[in-house]
Design a protein around this motif. Structure first.
Motif, PDB file in Angstrom:
ATOM      1  N   LEU A  19     -27.223  20.503  -7.030  1.00 41.93           N
ATOM      2  CA  LEU A  19     -26.351  19.878  -6.032  1.00 41.93           C
ATOM      3  C   LEU A  19     -25.533  20.934  -5.293  1.00 41.93           C
ATOM      4  CD1 LEU A  19     -25.109  16.751  -8.031  1.00 41.93           C
ATOM      5  CD2 LEU A  19     -26.705  16.760  -6.107  1.00 41.93           C
ATOM      6  N   GLY A  20     -25.068  21.936  -6.032  1.00 36.94           N
ATOM      7  CA  GLY A  20     -24.272  22.986  -5.408  1.00 36.94           C
ATOM      8  C   GLY A  20     -25.050  23.798  -4.394  1.00 36.94           C
ATOM      9  N   LEU A  21     -26.284  24.117  -4.701  1.00 34.27           N
ATOM     10  CA  LEU A  21     -27.108  24.866  -3.750  1.00 34.27           C
ATOM     11  C   LEU A  21     -27.487  24.010  -2.545  1.00 34.27           C
ATOM     12  CD1 LEU A  21     -29.392  26.913  -6.177  1.00 34.27           C
ATOM     13  CD2 LEU A  21     -27.463  27.741  -4.804  1.00 34.27           C
ATOM     14  N   GLU A  22     -27.613  22.694  -2.766  1.00 31.17           N
ATOM     15  CA  GLU A  22     -27.861  21.789  -1.639  1.00 31.17           C
ATOM     16  C   GLU A  22     -26.670  21.786  -0.684  1.00 31.17           C
ATOM     17  OE1 GLU A  22     -28.640  17.008  -0.863  1.00 31.17           O
ATOM     18  OE2 GLU A  22     -29.135  17.870  -2.817  1.00 31.17           O
ATOM     19  N   LEU A  23     -25.465  21.757  -1.243  1.00 28.58           N
ATOM     20  CA  LEU A  23     -24.268  21.858  -0.413  1.00 28.58           C
ATOM     21  C   LEU A  23     -24.244  23.179   0.346  1.00 28.58           C
ATOM     22  CD1 LEU A  23     -21.153  20.572  -2.427  1.00 28.58           C
ATOM     23  CD2 LEU A  23     -22.085  19.613  -0.321  1.00 28.58           C
TER      24      LEU A  23
END
Length: 489
Positions: free
Chosen positions: A263-267
Motif C-alpha cells: 500500500l505504501g509503494l502504491e501511495l
C-alpha cells in the motif's frame, strides 16, 4: 473490566509564531474528569464512545482530563508537562486497570519535547506494565514515531480528509480493544515508511479510491483489524515527519509487513497527484465572478488555522475590495483586538477599524475602513459533523458591501453554520471565502456551485522541497526525487 481514558491533543506548526499555553486549551476544550460534554470533539471521540461501550458492557470507565487546543505553534513546556502529569496522576489513582484508551492528535510538539505523544505513551506503558492494553486514536496529519508504536498495542487513525469519520474510527478503536480484552484477537502493528510528504484529500481521486480499497481489505480479510495512512504533517519540523502506512493484524506481522509495504509503494507511485490544483487570488476571484450561479466557495488553503496559521491573512479580502465585489462573505479573519473594539462599540455602530494581517509576513496588509457592526456573538460555535467547534467572541462587520466575520478563537471554516450563526445566509451570497485546506469540503460542497482552491500569500510552509527544515528527514520526497532508489525500503 476496568478501563482508563483521557484526551490530550493539538497539532503543532513549528513554523507558526503563535505559541500555545494553557489558555489555548481552555479556549477550545479543557474538561476535567467526568466533565466532557456528550458531544465529541475531533480527537475526543474515544472518550464519548467509551462511555457508551462501558455502559453497554457493564465495564468500569475511569475518565481522565480531556484537553484539545486548536492548531498553532510550539506548546509551552510547563503547559505540556502540567497536562501530561495531570493525566498520569489520574491514571495512577485509577490503577489497577485492564486497559488505557486515549484520544490523541499525533502532531504535538512542545518546548523541549519533539514527541510529546511518545513521551506520554512511554510513561503510561512504564506505569501499567507490558500486559495491560494501551491503544489510541490519531489524526492522520501526525507523526508516527517508533516510540509511539513501541509503547502501544495498536493505533487507529482517521481515514477521511476531511475528517468526517472521527467517531467511526473511535468505534473501530473500541471494537479492537474489546476483542483484545476478551481474548479473541492479538493485535500486531506493521509500519511502512513511504519516504514522502504530501497532502491527501479523500474528497477527490486518487485518494478516494485508495481509502475505499482499505475499507474493502478490512471488510474481506479477517486477519486485518485496521488499516491507516498517516499522512504526516509538513509543517511539523521533527525527525520522524512523513507519510506512513500502518497495518494492524491479528497476530500476522509478516502479512502486515507485506500489506503495509504494498500500500505504501502504491501511495508513493501517485505522489504529487493528490492535492487539488490551486490558483492565485486574482484568478480565483475572476473565476468566481464569472460563475453564473453561487455560492462559489474560495478556500484560502494555506491560511488555514487548522494547520496552525493565524487565520488573519487579508490577501483575498483585499482582492475582493479592489475589484469592487459586494455579494461576498468572508469567514473568518482572526483579530481578537478588533473583536474587542467591536464589542465595545455595539451592534449597529459604524466605526473606523483596522483589522487583520498582524501575525506574520506573507499575510498581506491590515485593512483600514469605516465598518458597520452587524452582529456580535459571544462564544460563537459552528458545527463539524457531530461536534461543535468554538470560534470565540465574534463580530460580523460590513465593509464596502462585503460581509466579514472577525473571530477571537482561531478555527478553520468547517461548516456553513459558521456564517449562519453570525446572521449571514451563506446560500444567498455569490462568493464565500473560507480558511481551510479541505475539512470544509464535506459540508460546503452541499451548497456550493463551485469550489476553488486558492494559494494566496505565504503564511504556511506548503512546499517541502523549499521549506527551511532543520530537523525533518532529508531523504523523503520531494526533498529528494527518489528516496527508495537510494536503497531505502
Amino acid at each position: 473490566m476496568r478501563l482508563f481514558t483521557a484526551v490530550l491533543a493539538t497539532e503543532t506548526n513549528t513554523f507558526s509564531p503563535i505559541c500555545i499555553d494553557i489558555r489555548a486549551f481552555e479556549a477550545s476544550l479543557y474538561a476535567t474528569p467526568g466533565q466532557h460534554p456528550a458531544t465529541p470533539t475531533l480527537c475526543s471521540a474515544p472518550l464519548t464512545v467509551g462511555r457508551r461501550v462501558a455502559r453497554e458492557r457493564g465495564w468500569d470507565l475511569i475518565e481522565g482530563t480531556a484537553a484539545w487546543a486548536d492548531p498553532a505553534g510550539l506548546i509551552n513546556r510547563k503547559t505540556y508537562e502540567t497536562l501530561r502529569d495531570e493525566i498520569l496522576d489520574q491514571l495512577t489513582a485509577a490503577l489497577p486497570v485492564n486497559g488505557v484508551v486515549l484520544g490523541l492528535h499525533g502532531a504535538m510538539v512542545a518546548d523541549g519535547y519533539e514527541d510529546p505523544e511518545g513521551d506520554l505513551l512511554a510513561r503510561i506503558r512504564d506505569m501499567v506494565g507490558p500486559d495491560v492494553l494501551v491503544c489510541a486514536s490519531l489524526d492522520p496529519h501526525s507523526h508516527l514515531t517508533e516510540k509511539r508504536v513501541k509503547s502501544t498495542d495498536f493505533l487507529v487513525a482517521f481515514k477521511e480528509f476531511p475528517h468526517s469519520d472521527f467517531v467511526d474510527r473511535a468505534e473501530d478503536l473500541w471494537r479492537i480493544a474489546i476483542e483484545t480484552l476478551e481474548g479473541r484477537v492479538r493485535p500486531s502493528m506493521s509500519v511502512f515508511d513511504c519516504r514522502m510528504i504530501d497532502v491527501f484529500p479523500t474528497s477527490r481521486e486518487p485518494m478516494r479510491s485508495f481509502v475505499d480499497q482499505m475499507f474493502e481489505i478490512e471488510a474481506t480479510d479477517p486477519d486485518i483489524l485496521s488499516l491507516s495512512v498517516i499522512h504526516g504533517f509538513m509543517a511539523g519540523d521533527v525527525p520522524e515527519m512523513g507519510t506512513k502506512v500502518l497495518a494492524v493484524t491479528n497476530n500476522q506481522p509478516d502479512k502486515g509487513d507485506r500489506l503495509a509495504r504494498d500500500l505504501g509503494l502504491e501511495l508513493f507511485a501517485k505522489r504529487g497527484t493528490f492535492m487539488a490544483p490551486q490558483m492565485d487570488e486574482k484568478s480565483a476571484v475572476t473565476k468566481a465572478l464569472a460563475s453564473e450561479t453561487g455560492p462559489v466557495v474560495i478556500a484560502d488553503v494555506w491560511d488555514n488555522p487548522g494547520g496552525g496559521t493565524a487565520g488573519d491573512a487579508t490577501i483575498l479580502l483585499r482582492e475582493l475590495l479592489d475589484r469592487g465585489v459586494t455579494d461576498a462573505a468572508v469567514g473568518t479573519i482572526w483579530d481578537p483586538v478588533a473583536v474587542q473594539i467591536c464589542m465595545a462599540a455595539g451592534e449597529g455602530a459604524t466605526i473606523p477599524l483596522r483589522f487583520g494581517a498582524k501575525s506574520a509576513p506573507g499575510t498581506g496588509n491590515p485593512v483600514d475602513g469605516r465598518v458597520e457592526i452587524i452582529r456580535l456573538v459571544r462564544d460563537a460555535q459552528m458545527r463539524f459533523g457531530e461536534s461543535l467547534v468554538p470560534f470565540g467572541d465574534s463580530a460580523h462587520i460590513r465593509l464596502s458591501g462585503i460581509d466579514i466575520i472577525l473571530n477571537s478563537t482561531r478555527a478553520q471554516g468547517f461548516d456553513p453554520s459558521l456564517f449562519s450563526v453570525m446572521g449571514i445566509d451563506p446560500a444567498s451570497r455569490k462568493i464565500l471565502v473560507i480558511k481551510s485546506t479541505n475539512h470544509f469540503h464535506a459540508a460546503f460542497s452541499k451548497i456550493a456551485s463551485d469550489i476553488l482552491y486558492c494559494a494566496a500569500g505565504t503564511p504556511y510552509p506548503n512546499d517541502p522541497a523549499k521549506t527551511d527544515y532543520r530537523r525533518a528527514p532529508e531523504n523523503i520526497w520531494p526533498r529528494v526525487a527518489d528516496p527508495h532508489g537510494q536503497g531505502i525500503s
